[in-house]
Design an enzyme around this catalytic site. Structure first.
Site, PDB file in Angstrom:
ATOM      1  N   ASP A 105       0.832  -1.203   0.000  1.00 14.86           N
ATOM      2  CA  ASP A 105       0.000   0.000   0.000  1.00 14.86           C
ATOM      3  C   ASP A 105       0.869   1.256   0.000  1.00 14.86           C
ATOM      4  O   ASP A 105       2.018   1.231   0.449  1.00 14.86           O
ATOM      5  CB  ASP A 105      -0.875   0.059   1.263  1.00 14.86           C
ATOM      6  CG  ASP A 105      -1.907  -1.052   1.290  1.00 14.86           C
ATOM      7  OD1 ASP A 105      -2.225  -1.592   0.220  1.00 14.86           O
ATOM      8  OD2 ASP A 105      -2.386  -1.362   2.392  1.00 14.86           O
TER       9      ASP A 105
HETATM   10  N1  URA Z   1      -1.397  -5.872   3.871  1.00 13.56           N
HETATM   11  C1  URA Z   1      -1.831  -4.594   3.856  1.00 13.56           C
HETATM   12  O1  URA Z   1      -2.856  -4.277   4.435  1.00 13.56           O
HETATM   13  N2  URA Z   1      -1.103  -3.689   3.189  1.00 13.56           N
HETATM   14  C2  URA Z   1       0.028  -3.970   2.557  1.00 13.56           C
HETATM   15  O2  URA Z   1       0.658  -3.081   1.975  1.00 13.56           O
HETATM   16  C3  URA Z   1       0.473  -5.301   2.590  1.00 13.56           C
HETATM   17  C4  URA Z   1      -0.264  -6.238   3.238  1.00 13.56           C
END
Ligand code: URA
Length: 239
Positions: A105
């Protein structure tokens, strides 16, 4: 993805960008059968055919895989509708195009692989056989025994999907916050954030610290290093 003609030519190893600009201006370059001599021309290497002095150009790059410690504030997709910075801007390797393996993310930090090795990327992201990924998560609230048990046995997410069991180690619970390491083998969108929210302890900060046997270690945020042959072989065998 589209890019400038002279940049693509340079990536194919025919000469420097400046030299390629001269050749374009001299009418020595054809795109899809037509001589192109304007400087702003952009091409899509996957769709357009570029011919220079009678030869079709192809990118031939050595296989390279790097491990980046992704900072917050970068996207892992190249087509972001908000034009936010993307992780490939952090890699300074002229002539080598690397693609992120899977996603983190925008606000998540930590271990992200980038590669031009399609076989490795395919193996690591195949839904049926993903390697274990370990995340350090800082949660709002002091986690309960029940919430840990729920994460460990699989959680029903907001879209009704039930996750595979996770491994959880609680590192600290104090001052209204919790620090855990959580290990998952799937890669659903925002998975850790959604799992934590589903059990009532939302994520405040998230960092991936391990993928398979590969650990982030002391790599600084925004830095990257090239993986060795041995590290790549090991990852391939694990996936
Ligand atoms: N899980 C999440 O919520 N975000 C990420 O970036 C990776 C795994």
């Amino acid at each position: 993805m589209e890019e400038r003609l002279q940049k693509y030519m340079a990536e194919c190893g025919v000469g420097s960008r400046r030299k390629c600009e001269e050749w374009i201006a001299q009418g020595l370059v054809k795109v899809n059968g037509e001589v192109v001599s304007e400087m702003g021309t952009r091409i899509d290497p996957e769709k357009d055919e570029v011919v220079f002095r009678g030869k079709v150009l192809k990118i031939s790059q050595p296989l390279t895989t790097v491990m980046l410690n992704k900072p917050a504030g970068y996207v892992t997709t190249s087509r972001d509708q908000f034009h936010r910075p993307d992780v490939t801007q952090l890699i300074d390797m002229p002539g080598v195009r690397l693609y992120p393996v899977g996603r983190l993310d925008y606000q998540t930090t930590g271990l992200l692989l980038l590669t031009n090795d399609g076989d490795l990327a395919y193996r690591l992201t195949h839904p049926a056989r993903q390697v274990e990924k370990v995340y350090r998560a800082y949660l709002s609230g002091e986690i309960t025994h029940e919430a840990v048990k729920m994460l460990e046995s699989g959680v029903v997410l907001d879209d009704g999907y039930k996750t595979q069991p996770a491994k959880v180690s609680v590192l600290s619970v104090k001052g209204g916050n919790t620090k855990i390491d959580i290990t998952i083998t799937e890669g659903k969108n925002h998975q850790v954030r959604r799992m934590a929210k589903a059990v009532g302890f939302p994520v405040m900060r998230l960092k991936r610290i391990q993928e398979g046997s590969l650990k982030l270690g002391s790599l600084k945020e925004g830095s990257y290093r090239i993986l060795s042959e041995a590290e790549i072989e090991k990852l391939k065998n694990e996936a």
